[in-house]
Design a protein around this motif. Structure first.
Motif, PDB file in Angstrom:
ATOM      1  N   ASN A 199      -0.612   0.753   6.290  1.00 39.01           N
ATOM      2  CA  ASN A 199      -2.309   0.503   6.556  1.00 39.01           C
ATOM      3  C   ASN A 199      -2.839   1.931   6.175  1.00 39.01           C
ATOM      4  OD1 ASN A 199      -4.753   0.436   7.450  1.00 39.01           O
ATOM      5  ND2 ASN A 199      -4.250   0.184   9.441  1.00 39.01           N
TER       6      ASN A 199
ATOM      7  N   MET B 290      13.634  16.910  17.334  1.00 35.18           N
ATOM      8  CA  MET B 290      13.241  15.850  18.351  1.00 35.18           C
ATOM      9  C   MET B 290      12.137  16.894  19.149  1.00 35.18           C
ATOM     10  SD  MET B 290      13.043  13.545  20.468  1.00 35.18           S
ATOM     11  CE  MET B 290      14.199  12.567  19.547  1.00 35.18           C
TER      12      MET B 290
ATOM     13  N   ALA C 238      11.014  15.310  25.117  1.00 36.68           N
ATOM     14  CA  ALA C 238       9.888  14.381  24.693  1.00 36.68           C
ATOM     15  C   ALA C 238       9.251  13.391  25.931  1.00 36.68           C
ATOM     16  CB  ALA C 238      10.551  13.261  23.876  1.00 36.68           C
TER      17      ALA C 238
HETATM   18  N1  NAP Z   1       5.766  10.139  20.015  1.00 38.75           N
HETATM   19  C1  NAP Z   1       6.642  11.002  20.425  1.00 38.75           C
HETATM   20  O1  NAP Z   1       6.795  11.579  21.660  1.00 38.75           O
HETATM   21  C2  NAP Z   1       7.967  10.988  19.991  1.00 38.75           C
HETATM   22  C3  NAP Z   1       8.850  12.320  19.992  1.00 38.75           C
HETATM   23  C4  NAP Z   1       9.975  12.425  19.360  1.00 38.75           C
HETATM   24  C5  NAP Z   1      10.206  11.380  18.353  1.00 38.75           C
HETATM   25  N2  NAP Z   1       9.564  10.302  18.326  1.00 38.75           N
HETATM   26  C6  NAP Z   1      10.008   9.324  17.179  1.00 38.75           C
HETATM   27  O2  NAP Z   1       8.894   9.375  16.132  1.00 38.75           O
HETATM   28  C7  NAP Z   1       8.883   8.376  15.458  1.00 38.75           C
HETATM   29  C8  NAP Z   1       7.523   8.089  15.216  1.00 38.75           C
HETATM   30  O3  NAP Z   1       6.800   7.933  16.683  1.00 38.75           O
HETATM   31  P1  NAP Z   1       5.408   7.551  16.461  1.00 38.75           P
HETATM   32  O4  NAP Z   1       4.805   7.526  18.004  1.00 38.75           O
HETATM   33  O5  NAP Z   1       4.774   8.417  15.389  1.00 38.75           O
HETATM   34  O6  NAP Z   1       5.418   6.041  15.945  1.00 38.75           O
HETATM   35  P2  NAP Z   1       3.964   5.452  15.106  1.00 38.75           P
HETATM   36  O7  NAP Z   1       2.576   5.924  15.710  1.00 38.75           O
HETATM   37  O8  NAP Z   1       4.269   3.827  15.368  1.00 38.75           O
HETATM   38  O9  NAP Z   1       4.365   5.989  13.684  1.00 38.75           O
HETATM   39  C9  NAP Z   1       5.306   4.927  12.799  1.00 38.75           C
HETATM   40  C10 NAP Z   1       4.406   4.910  11.446  1.00 38.75           C
HETATM   41  O10 NAP Z   1       5.268   4.417  10.559  1.00 38.75           O
HETATM   42  C11 NAP Z   1       4.466   3.445   9.684  1.00 38.75           C
HETATM   43  N3  NAP Z   1       5.354   2.553   8.783  1.00 38.75           N
HETATM   44  C12 NAP Z   1       6.057   1.668   9.120  1.00 38.75           C
HETATM   45  N4  NAP Z   1       6.851   1.226   8.271  1.00 38.75           N
HETATM   46  C13 NAP Z   1       6.381   1.850   7.253  1.00 38.75           C
HETATM   47  C14 NAP Z   1       7.034   1.779   5.735  1.00 38.75           C
HETATM   48  N5  NAP Z   1       7.656   0.885   5.178  1.00 38.75           N
HETATM   49  N6  NAP Z   1       6.525   2.863   5.049  1.00 38.75           N
HETATM   50  C15 NAP Z   1       5.564   3.848   5.482  1.00 38.75           C
HETATM   51  N7  NAP Z   1       5.259   3.859   6.966  1.00 38.75           N
HETATM   52  C16 NAP Z   1       5.685   2.965   7.569  1.00 38.75           C
HETATM   53  C17 NAP Z   1       3.610   2.920  10.622  1.00 38.75           C
HETATM   54  O11 NAP Z   1       2.400   2.557   9.884  1.00 38.75           O
HETATM   55  P3  NAP Z   1       2.023   1.140   9.345  1.00 38.75           P
HETATM   56  O12 NAP Z   1       2.103   0.038  10.165  1.00 38.75           O
HETATM   57  O13 NAP Z   1       0.740   1.349   8.745  1.00 38.75           O
HETATM   58  O14 NAP Z   1       2.818   1.084   7.927  1.00 38.75           O
HETATM   59  C18 NAP Z   1       3.354   3.896  11.915  1.00 38.75           C
HETATM   60  O15 NAP Z   1       2.045   4.490  11.524  1.00 38.75           O
HETATM   61  C19 NAP Z   1       9.718   7.201  16.350  1.00 38.75           C
HETATM   62  O16 NAP Z   1      10.922   7.059  15.465  1.00 38.75           O
HETATM   63  C20 NAP Z   1       9.934   8.089  17.414  1.00 38.75           C
HETATM   64  O17 NAP Z   1      11.207   7.390  18.032  1.00 38.75           O
HETATM   65  C21 NAP Z   1       8.341  10.196  18.694  1.00 38.75           C
END
Ligand code: NAP
Length: 265
Positions: A39, A120, A173
């Protein structure tokens, strides 16, 4: 490597924050970054800044040198395996911020010759104040310096062994949530002794920031700084000891352990 093109696969919370931070720090120009998600309308703000926005992961990888994957853990296998033939060992470095996916698993998805880093960070990456724990396998000194430099634009970077990645997830985290709950509880106490909620929150938040800065800037042990504010028979030690009698340090340690145990399930 300074002129590398960077592809961020998964432009959600973390992916977008990384792009914003890299542009703000001038580590790369906006036009050197491509960011993907399905998206793409949610990425308009980055597009306006000059970042290339697309849903085409293959072209994004093909036209870049450094690939940061920031999709959810349940999406990573499908996304990266679909890009396996696009990854080229002499060209690409993969940096994964995905929780719980090992370097070996990532290499199986993109091919054995690709240098893989795991990072991380925490959500303070949005304001360039993250602590990012970093591990890698098979990277050159130049590549390690480059990736360290990249995350140093977004806070501080700490190199660790991969076996400590789950521990880094908990302390760094999850740690953001623990610290915020401390601030909220202090705020509630502050309201009880006379402040309005907004003022109490500002005082509590700045106090935590100041305490952390004392450790960083003066390179002190926490207890050294605590000793300075605990006057004999005074109010600080009375409050602190009451907190300890009620399990303050112990509950934090047990909470860290519970998060870690949950991650191992
Ligand atoms: N948030 C934290 O504090 C944190 C800290 C360390 C690590 N992490 C890790 O970082 C990762 C991301 O976390 P987040 O919080 O940023 O999650 P998020 O906001 O859900 O971001 C993930 C993104 O991936 C996109 N996506 C899904 N399928 C895709 C595809 N086929 N091609 C391209 N894009 C795609 C989704 O957008 P669409 O649905 O529009 O494609 C979504 O915007 C996770 O694995 C998490 O474990 C997070």
């Amino acid at each position: 490597m300074k002129t590398s093109r960077i592809a961020i696969i998964g432009g959600g919370n973390l992916g977008s924050a990384i792009a914003e931070g890299l542009i703000k720090s001038k580590f790369v120009a906006a036009k050197q970054i491509v960011i993907t998600r399905r998206n793409t309308s949610a990425l308009e703000a980055l597009e306006r800044k000059g970042v290339t926005v697309t849903s085409d992961n293959k072209t994004a990888v093909k036209n870049s040198d450094v690939i940061i994957v920031a999709v959810k853990p349940y999406n990573v296998k499908e996304v990266l395996s679909g890009l396996k033939s696009t990854f080229k060992p002499k060209k690409h470095i993969l940096i994964s911020v995905v929780t719980g996916t090992s370097v070996a698993e990532l290499n199986a998805m993109v091919g054995e010759g690709i240098r893989v880093f795991r990072a991380m960070p925490n959500t303070a990456i949005a304001i360039q104040e993250s602590v990012t724990c970093l591990c890698q396998q098979g990277a050159t000194e130049e590549e390690i310096d480059y990736v360290t430099d990249l995350f140093n634009q977004l806070g501080i970077t700490i190199p660790i062994d991969e076996k400590l990645m789950d521990a880094a997830t908990v302390l760094g985290a999850c740690g953001i949530a623990y610290a915020l709950r401390f601030i909220r509880a202090s705020t509630q106490g502050g309201i009880e002794i006379g402040f309005d909620a907004k003022t109490a929150n500002r005082i509590a938040a700045q106090t935590v920031k100041g305490a952390a800065e004392l450790l960083f800037k003066l390179n002190r042990h926490p207890e050294e700084e605590i000793d300075k504010v605990t006057t004999p028979k005074g109010c600080t030690i009375a409050g602190l000891n009451e907190m300890e009698h009620r399990g303050f340090s112990s509950s934090l340690i047990k909470g860290v352990r519970a998060s870690y145990d949950k991650l191992q399930e």
